[in-house]
Design a protein around this motif. Structure first.
Motif, PDB file in Angstrom:
ATOM      1  N   UNK A  89       0.895  -1.279  -0.039  1.00  0.00           N
ATOM      2  CA  UNK A  89      -0.005   0.038   0.004  1.00  0.00           C
ATOM      3  C   UNK A  89       0.978   1.041   0.099  1.00  0.00           C
ATOM      4  N   UNK A  90       2.072   1.274   1.004  1.00  0.00           N
ATOM      5  CA  UNK A  90       2.729   2.470   0.811  1.00  0.00           C
ATOM      6  C   UNK A  90       3.550   2.806  -0.625  1.00  0.00           C
ATOM      7  N   UNK A  91       3.900   1.516  -1.351  1.00  0.00           N
ATOM      8  CA  UNK A  91       4.348   1.646  -2.411  1.00  0.00           C
ATOM      9  C   UNK A  91       3.496   2.381  -3.273  1.00  0.00           C
ATOM     10  N   UNK A  92       2.414   2.126  -3.354  1.00  0.00           N
ATOM     11  CA  UNK A  92       1.294   2.598  -4.374  1.00  0.00           C
ATOM     12  C   UNK A  92       1.052   3.924  -4.135  1.00  0.00           C
ATOM     13  N   UNK A  93       1.643   4.451  -2.764  1.00  0.00           N
ATOM     14  CA  UNK A  93       1.486   6.073  -2.496  1.00  0.00           C
ATOM     15  C   UNK A  93       2.766   6.804  -2.659  1.00  0.00           C
ATOM     16  N   UNK A  94       3.655   6.209  -3.430  1.00  0.00           N
ATOM     17  CA  UNK A  94       4.887   6.958  -3.561  1.00  0.00           C
ATOM     18  C   UNK A  94       4.931   7.157  -5.076  1.00  0.00           C
TER      19      UNK A  94
END
Length: 173
Positions: free
Chosen positions: A40-45
């Motif tokens: 999920x954090x990847x997709x926010x970067x």
């Protein structure tokens, strides 16, 4: 009697607060649950989602439609590895799943990375990037090295996910 009742109420509230704190505790670093949150954090970067498309990184997948990144903590002997599956979705390098490693890596397109827990945390805090980590043997790496070298900015952001995703490092997965 009122005093005993008040003490029981306070103890009950304390136990309730303790159980709520335990329920919301951070997942163990590089556990399956942590990998889901890292996905999920990847997709926010925006660096990870856009620059890996612009550089062509996401296209090197041998026609499978995805790339894998498997990671683990070297000091957690026999712990399961976790993986992030990255695919081109709507023109972005999107993490489509994160969890326990279930796939065989093709090291011509996929990546395996491992380091001691303390080193992961240092990289996650941004104390140094992938170049220094690999040169000094702090981060071990298998995969297409030339491709990785051409994507140092996104690779740096990937390593920093370790510092962005809350985790418990006191135990191994």
């Amino acid at each position: 009697m009122k005093k005993a009742s008040a003490i029981a109420s306070v103890l009950g509230l304390g136990l309730l607060a303790l159980s709520a704190a335990t329920a919301s505790a951070a997942p163990v670093l590089m556990s399956a649950e942590w990998a889901k949150q890292a996905c999920n954090a990847w997709n926010q970067d925006p660096v990870l989602t856009t620059k890996l498309v612009e550089s062509g990184w996401i296209k090197n997948d041998k026609g499978r439609g995805y790339k894998l990144m498997q990671i683990y903590r070297a000091d957690c002997e026999n712990s399961p590895h976790v993986e992030l599956k990255i695919a081109n979705k709507d023109g972005k390098a999107w993490c489509t799943s994160g969890g326990k490693a279930q796939s065989a890596l093709d090291k011509s397109v996929d990546y395996a990375m491992w380091a001691e827990t303390d080193r992961w945390m240092e990289m996650g805090r941004g104390e140094y990037g992938p170049m220094k980590a690999m040169m000094f043997g702090r981060l071990k790496f298998e995969g297409p090295k030339g491709e990785a070298m051409g994507n140092m900015a996104p690779f740096t952001n990937f390593l920093r996910l370790v510092g962005k995703v809350p985790s418990d490092t006191s135990t191994c997965p």
